[in-house]
Design a protein around this motif. Sequence first.
Motif, PDB file in Angstrom:
ATOM      1  N   SER A 690      25.195 -17.568 -19.010  1.00 30.30           N
ATOM      2  CA  SER A 690      24.825 -17.832 -17.618  1.00 30.30           C
ATOM      3  C   SER A 690      24.647 -16.519 -16.842  1.00 30.30           C
ATOM      4  N   MET A 691      25.589 -15.581 -17.051  1.00 29.95           N
ATOM      5  CA  MET A 691      25.507 -14.278 -16.358  1.00 29.95           C
ATOM      6  C   MET A 691      24.257 -13.512 -16.790  1.00 29.95           C
ATOM      7  N   GLU A 692      24.017 -13.488 -18.100  1.00 29.11           N
ATOM      8  CA  GLU A 692      22.868 -12.743 -18.615  1.00 29.11           C
ATOM      9  C   GLU A 692      21.554 -13.344 -18.118  1.00 29.11           C
ATOM     10  N   MET A 693      21.498 -14.673 -18.075  1.00 27.14           N
ATOM     11  CA  MET A 693      20.290 -15.347 -17.583  1.00 27.14           C
ATOM     12  C   MET A 693      20.032 -14.995 -16.123  1.00 27.14           C
ATOM     13  N   LYS A 694      21.091 -15.017 -15.322  1.00 29.74           N
ATOM     14  CA  LYS A 694      20.933 -14.721 -13.892  1.00 29.74           C
ATOM     15  C   LYS A 694      20.474 -13.280 -13.678  1.00 29.74           C
ATOM     16  N   LEU A 695      21.022 -12.367 -14.492  1.00 28.74           N
ATOM     17  CA  LEU A 695      20.617 -10.965 -14.360  1.00 28.74           C
ATOM     18  C   LEU A 695      19.138 -10.789 -14.727  1.00 28.74           C
ATOM     19  N   ARG A 696      18.721 -11.436 -15.788  1.00 32.04           N
ATOM     20  CA  ARG A 696      17.330 -11.285 -16.239  1.00 32.04           C
ATOM     21  C   ARG A 696      16.342 -11.943 -15.278  1.00 32.04           C
ATOM     22  N   LEU A 697      16.802 -12.978 -14.596  1.00 27.54           N
ATOM     23  CA  LEU A 697      15.906 -13.713 -13.698  1.00 27.54           C
ATOM     24  C   LEU A 697      16.090 -13.313 -12.236  1.00 27.54           C
ATOM     25  N   LEU A 698      16.794 -12.203 -12.021  1.00 30.13           N
ATOM     26  CA  LEU A 698      17.097 -11.779 -10.652  1.00 30.13           C
ATOM     27  C   LEU A 698      15.823 -11.538  -9.840  1.00 30.13           C
ATOM     28  N   ASP A 699      14.814 -10.943 -10.484  1.00 31.26           N
ATOM     29  CA  ASP A 699      13.566 -10.626  -9.769  1.00 31.26           C
ATOM     30  C   ASP A 699      12.719 -11.865  -9.495  1.00 31.26           C
ATOM     31  N   LEU A 700      13.062 -12.985 -10.120  1.00 33.49           N
ATOM     32  CA  LEU A 700      12.281 -14.211  -9.941  1.00 33.49           C
ATOM     33  C   LEU A 700      12.921 -15.171  -8.939  1.00 33.49           C
ATOM     34  N   GLU A 701      13.866 -14.638  -8.162  1.00 33.75           N
ATOM     35  CA  GLU A 701      14.552 -15.499  -7.201  1.00 33.75           C
ATOM     36  C   GLU A 701      13.544 -16.097  -6.199  1.00 33.75           C
ATOM     37  N   ASN A 702      13.694 -17.390  -5.939  1.00 31.11           N
ATOM     38  CA  ASN A 702      12.832 -18.149  -5.015  1.00 31.11           C
ATOM     39  C   ASN A 702      11.389 -18.302  -5.518  1.00 31.11           C
ATOM     40  N   ILE A 703      11.170 -17.957  -6.782  1.00 29.41           N
ATOM     41  CA  ILE A 703       9.833 -18.163  -7.366  1.00 29.41           C
ATOM     42  C   ILE A 703       9.900 -19.373  -8.289  1.00 29.41           C
ATOM     43  N   GLN A 704       8.972 -20.294  -8.090  1.00 35.23           N
ATOM     44  CA  GLN A 704       8.941 -21.515  -8.902  1.00 35.23           C
ATOM     45  C   GLN A 704       8.460 -21.175 -10.308  1.00 35.23           C
ATOM     46  N   ILE A 705       9.289 -21.451 -11.296  1.00 37.15           N
ATOM     47  CA  ILE A 705       8.907 -21.200 -12.686  1.00 37.15           C
ATOM     48  C   ILE A 705       8.232 -22.456 -13.222  1.00 37.15           C
ATOM     49  N   PRO A 706       6.994 -22.355 -13.701  1.00 30.57           N
ATOM     50  CA  PRO A 706       6.280 -23.559 -14.169  1.00 30.57           C
ATOM     51  C   PRO A 706       6.900 -24.106 -15.453  1.00 30.57           C
ATOM     52  N   GLU A 707       6.739 -25.399 -15.627  1.00 31.00           N
ATOM     53  CA  GLU A 707       7.258 -26.052 -16.825  1.00 31.00           C
ATOM     54  C   GLU A 707       6.482 -25.608 -18.065  1.00 31.00           C
ATOM     55  N   ALA A 708       5.175 -25.412 -17.887  1.00 30.78           N
ATOM     56  CA  ALA A 708       4.325 -25.017 -19.019  1.00 30.78           C
ATOM     57  C   ALA A 708       3.749 -23.631 -18.751  1.00 30.78           C
ATOM     58  N   PRO A 709       3.427 -22.881 -19.801  1.00 30.95           N
ATOM     59  CA  PRO A 709       2.831 -21.557 -19.579  1.00 30.95           C
ATOM     60  C   PRO A 709       1.462 -21.703 -18.922  1.00 30.95           C
ATOM     61  N   PRO A 710       1.034 -20.713 -18.136  1.00 34.06           N
ATOM     62  CA  PRO A 710      -0.282 -20.801 -17.481  1.00 34.06           C
ATOM     63  C   PRO A 710      -1.389 -20.883 -18.529  1.00 34.06           C
ATOM     64  N   PRO A 711      -2.492 -21.591 -18.224  1.00 35.39           N
ATOM     65  CA  PRO A 711      -3.581 -21.753 -19.219  1.00 35.39           C
ATOM     66  C   PRO A 711      -4.278 -20.421 -19.496  1.00 35.39           C
ATOM     67  N   ILE A 712      -4.744 -20.271 -20.723  1.00 33.68           N
ATOM     68  CA  ILE A 712      -5.488 -19.051 -21.087  1.00 33.68           C
ATOM     69  C   ILE A 712      -6.894 -19.173 -20.499  1.00 33.68           C
ATOM     70  N   PRO A 713      -7.362 -18.174 -19.748  1.00 37.77           N
ATOM     71  CA  PRO A 713      -8.701 -18.282 -19.116  1.00 37.77           C
ATOM     72  C   PRO A 713      -9.815 -18.299 -20.164  1.00 37.77           C
ATOM     73  N   LYS A 714     -10.969 -18.832 -19.742  1.00 34.84           N
ATOM     74  CA  LYS A 714     -12.126 -18.891 -20.647  1.00 34.84           C
ATOM     75  C   LYS A 714     -12.636 -17.492 -20.954  1.00 34.84           C
ATOM     76  N   GLU A 715     -13.284 -17.372 -22.084  1.00 37.04           N
ATOM     77  CA  GLU A 715     -13.848 -16.075 -22.449  1.00 37.04           C
ATOM     78  C   GLU A 715     -14.977 -15.734 -21.474  1.00 37.04           C
ATOM     79  N   PRO A 716     -15.136 -14.459 -21.133  1.00 37.98           N
ATOM     80  CA  PRO A 716     -16.224 -14.072 -20.208  1.00 37.98           C
ATOM     81  C   PRO A 716     -17.583 -14.255 -20.887  1.00 37.98           C
ATOM     82  N   SER A 717     -18.607 -14.392 -20.080  1.00 41.51           N
ATOM     83  CA  SER A 717     -19.970 -14.600 -20.618  1.00 41.51           C
ATOM     84  C   SER A 717     -20.486 -13.363 -21.341  1.00 41.51           C
ATOM     85  N   ASN A 718     -20.035 -12.172 -20.925  1.00 42.08           N
ATOM     86  CA  ASN A 718     -20.408 -10.949 -21.642  1.00 42.08           C
ATOM     87  C   ASN A 718     -19.277  -9.935 -21.514  1.00 42.08           C
ATOM     88  N   TYR A 719     -19.386  -8.901 -22.329  1.00 39.58           N
ATOM     89  CA  TYR A 719     -18.327  -7.882 -22.352  1.00 39.58           C
ATOM     90  C   TYR A 719     -18.850  -6.532 -21.858  1.00 39.58           C
TER      91      TYR A 719
END
Length: 726
Positions: A690-719
């Motif tokens: 519990s202590m280690e988790m709180k320390l690691r997540l200290l910078d994420l205080e008041n930030i909503q952590i999503p249940e699922a990872p954010p979607p990978i964006p589509k590939e660009p039309s050109n490089y």
Amino acid sequence: MPPPADIVKVAIEWPGAFPKLMEIDQKKPLSAIIKEVCEGWSLGNHENFALQIADATNFYITEKNRNDIKNGSILRLTTSPYQTAVQLHERIQSSSMDAKLEALKDLANASRDITFAQEFINLDGISLLTQMVESGNERYQKLQKIMKPCFGDLLSFTLTAFVELMDHGIVSWDTFSVAFIKKIASYVNKSAMDTAVLQRSLAILESMVLNSQDLYHKVAQEITIGQLIPHLQGTDQDIQTYTIAVINALFLKAPEEKRQEMAHILAQKQLRSIILSNVIRSPTPINDEMAHQLYVLQVLTFNLLEDRMMTKMDPQDQAQRDIIFELRRIAFDVECEPNNSGSIEKRKSMYTRDYKKLGFINHVNPAVDFTQIPPGMLALDNMLYFARNHQDAYIRIVLENSSREDKHECPFGRSSIELTKMLCEILKVGELPSENCHDFHPMFFTHDRSFEEFFCICIQLLNKTWKEMRATSEDFNKVMQVVREQIMRALTLKPNSLDQFKSRLQNLSYTEILKIRQSERMNQEDFQSRPILELREKIQPEIMELIKQQRLNRLCEGTCFRKISSRRRQDKFWYCRLSPNHKVLHYGDLEESPQGEVPHDSLQDKLPVADIKAVITGKDCPHMKEKGALKQNKEVLELAFSVLYESDEYLNFIAPDKHEYCVWTDGLNALLGKEMTSDYTKSDMDTLLSMEMKLRLLDLENIQIPEAPPPIPKEPSNYDFVYDCN
């Protein structure tokens, strides 16, 4: 090439000669080894010699314990146990006071060894000592006046030798005469007695009472509580401890019908207030043994309530029903109406209305409420005590609740019955005292009716908590759970008085309990989303490794254990610790409990970790199977563990407390590469994670952590935006 396992290298001493270094073959008979040693020093009659461990214990080496000899042990060639026993048997009968005193001193030291004790007892040595105690003193009455210190030592060593010999359990306690008991009792009854003699006399009386029902009756005739009380008023805590131990033994062995009578005598002699002022509030810190005896006295005192707790109310008993009438009279300030006043229906209606206001479940016949056991009649006793001794508080609670809306009233009768049952569970009324517990509460020694006063404080707390929770009848069980938590948390702080307990409860309001629960819930249930759970799984092995290192470090520091003994006090100690390289367990006997760590070089015995086959716990341990009395003791079973090594050899432990038990079983399992499964490990894992988790997540205080990872964006039309470094 390592030496054979059956060969041990030792040094052997003989007075007046240089020690010899020798290799002992454990396969050879012990008599052949002794013969070889004697021939080396040109000593004949080898059967008159034996080997001893050359340390403070001087224990004899026998065929049974010879495997305890380790490489590097120092042994001593000495006279055989039989020869020593014969010599001491003759010497203690010397006509010279100085020679007799020296002989008894040697006997007291030698009697700690069971091999010698068996030989001395075979020579009828116990009978000789009891005769010396019974009749020998008259011969020295004149000498006692002019040589009092010498006489005190003489008697002290005699009784010490007797206690040590009896401690081996070879001779039954039932064999002693009334004359011997009277003589021992006389030493306790004398106002001025040598401290060592008094201490041993009290120890003998305690053992007699605990080990024989017949001797209990004889001792009870010779010793009165009034004669024991003065020993509590001194400043010697050992004497006070032994005195309370004798009182506890008499209490424990007394027939049930005599316990209440004995409790009445203890109250008359003001035992409680004497213990409070001379022991609990003494400037001398209370040691573990005294704490245990106070705990036992506390348990035995509360167990006097068991009879009332298990007695159902007889709804037809007029005397018992009169108590309920008395509760009604005090609450509503009404006198019992004569039979001719009004109709029967009117009176019944009035009684029903009042019993409802008093909070009984059965409004027509509240006596039925007290047929549940536990708490039986004890609940009614508590209610009457509260009504009579805290009348204003009682009337306020009843009238307050009778004027509330039906759904919000706190039922006094039902609450009192359930609260009494709860308090009996918390204080374990009816259970025998534990062998290793020191959990006494000073506040219960501050009042002659401590249980009733305890109830009075708690029933007012219950009413207060009910109001704070704005509870209804449907919330009754929830309120009782909160009240139980409030009481348990306040008791954990060990208040010194009932007033202090009351003030601690004031600080544990329902709001405070909610805050504590919220905090604990956050520690346990925070961050249940999938990413956080994945992070927990990733961190967990690191935390487990940290816990493992902590356990091994604690094993390296070592722990002092009690040796298994038939008597609690005068127990022998031994120490065990792990070597810094985690390859060897060092252990050895101690004279007394050490202050701080014990160095490796003072621990003679070794057990390589590589030889350990398994760690066994609880009732499967060999020392729990051997000890019938200990086998039945749940608390001792929970602290027992053994280390199996070689083919069928065991190193047996009884941990001083649950914490040390968890540390050692975890540490030993870690050494064997097994999982650490103790409650202590689970608790540490939860806390550190519990202590280690709180320390690691200290910078994420008041930030909503999503249940699922954010979607990978589509590939660009050109490089085209990619910059080529070449």
